[in-house]
Design a protein around this motif. Structure first.
Motif, mmCIF file in Angstrom:
data_model
loop_
_atom_site.group_PDB
_atom_site.id
_atom_site.type_symbol
_atom_site.label_atom_id
_atom_site.label_comp_id
_atom_site.label_asym_id
_atom_site.label_seq_id
_atom_site.Cartn_x
_atom_site.Cartn_y
_atom_site.Cartn_z
ATOM 1 N N ALA A 1 0.837 -1.197 0.000
ATOM 2 C CA ALA A 1 0.000 0.000 0.000
ATOM 3 C C ALA A 1 0.875 1.251 0.000
ATOM 4 C CB ALA A 1 -0.923 0.005 1.215
ATOM 5 N N LEU B 1 -7.137 -3.055 1.930
ATOM 6 C CA LEU B 1 -5.834 -2.423 2.140
ATOM 7 C C LEU B 1 -4.856 -2.628 0.987
ATOM 8 C CD1 LEU B 1 -5.375 -3.555 5.859
ATOM 9 C CD2 LEU B 1 -6.088 -1.283 5.060
ATOM 10 N N LEU C 1 -3.561 4.371 1.495
ATOM 11 C CA LEU C 1 -4.079 4.255 2.864
ATOM 12 C C LEU C 1 -4.710 5.547 3.353
ATOM 13 C CD1 LEU C 1 -1.294 2.076 4.538
ATOM 14 C CD2 LEU C 1 -3.500 1.340 3.574
ATOM 15 N N VAL D 1 -8.461 5.217 2.954
ATOM 16 C CA VAL D 1 -9.199 4.100 3.557
ATOM 17 C C VAL D 1 -10.063 4.648 4.684
ATOM 18 C CG1 VAL D 1 -9.015 1.929 4.835
ATOM 19 C CG2 VAL D 1 -7.484 2.380 2.902
ATOM 20 N N LEU E 1 -9.551 4.599 8.837
ATOM 21 C CA LEU E 1 -8.168 4.326 9.238
ATOM 22 C C LEU E 1 -7.547 5.500 9.980
ATOM 23 C CD1 LEU E 1 -5.609 2.587 9.243
ATOM 24 C CD2 LEU E 1 -5.121 3.436 6.952
ATOM 25 N N LEU F 1 -3.103 1.301 11.828
ATOM 26 C CA LEU F 1 -3.335 0.060 11.078
ATOM 27 C C LEU F 1 -3.709 -1.081 12.018
ATOM 28 C CD1 LEU F 1 -0.566 0.311 8.367
ATOM 29 C CD2 LEU F 1 -3.014 0.020 7.928
#
Length: 125
Positions: free
Chosen positions: A18, A73, A78, A81, A84, A92
């Motif tokens: 990622a 993921l 990221l 996301v 998150l 994470l």
């Protein structure tokens, strides 16, 4: 007569690739640029094995839930996301724990690490 402990801890590892950016007080320029890592993760489940199956939980069920989470993921940015927050190792671990715990109630710990730079985080219940 010595008796063995009845609680077992099982685990399943997975990885995802990622990209992300990160605002930091140090190493700021390289962190602000989009860059990527290979992340390794391990989820731990703790409990007493079922007397009939001998399992804390069927690892096939764990692998299925991990695969569904991994899709959120792997090869994603990221920063985008949902849920998150800033893409730190700590967040994470929290994200993975929150995502898996409802379906895997025996979940006791999550570890995320990056082999390439030697850092890790472990979140335990």
């Amino acid at each position: 007569m010595n008796s063995l402990p009845t609680t077992c801890e099982i685990s399943q590892t997975f990885f995802f690739d990622a990209a992300h950016t990160l605002e930091r007080a140090i190493e700021t320029e390289s962190s602000r640029r989009i860059h990527g890592h290979t992340y390794n993760a391990e989820v731990f489940l703790t409990g007493q094995p079922d007397p009939h199956t001998g399992m804390v939980i069927d690892l096939g069920l764990v692998r299925r839930e991990v695969a569904l989470l991994r899709e959120q993921l792997d090869h994603h940015l990221l920063d985008e996301v949902e849920g998150l927050g800033p893409p730190t190792l700590e967040n994470l671990c929290r994200f993975i724990f929150r995502a898996l715990q409802p379906r895997l109630p025996a979940l006791s710990s999550v570890r995320v690490w990056r082999v390439s730079i030697g850092d890790a985080c472990r979140l335990s219940r």
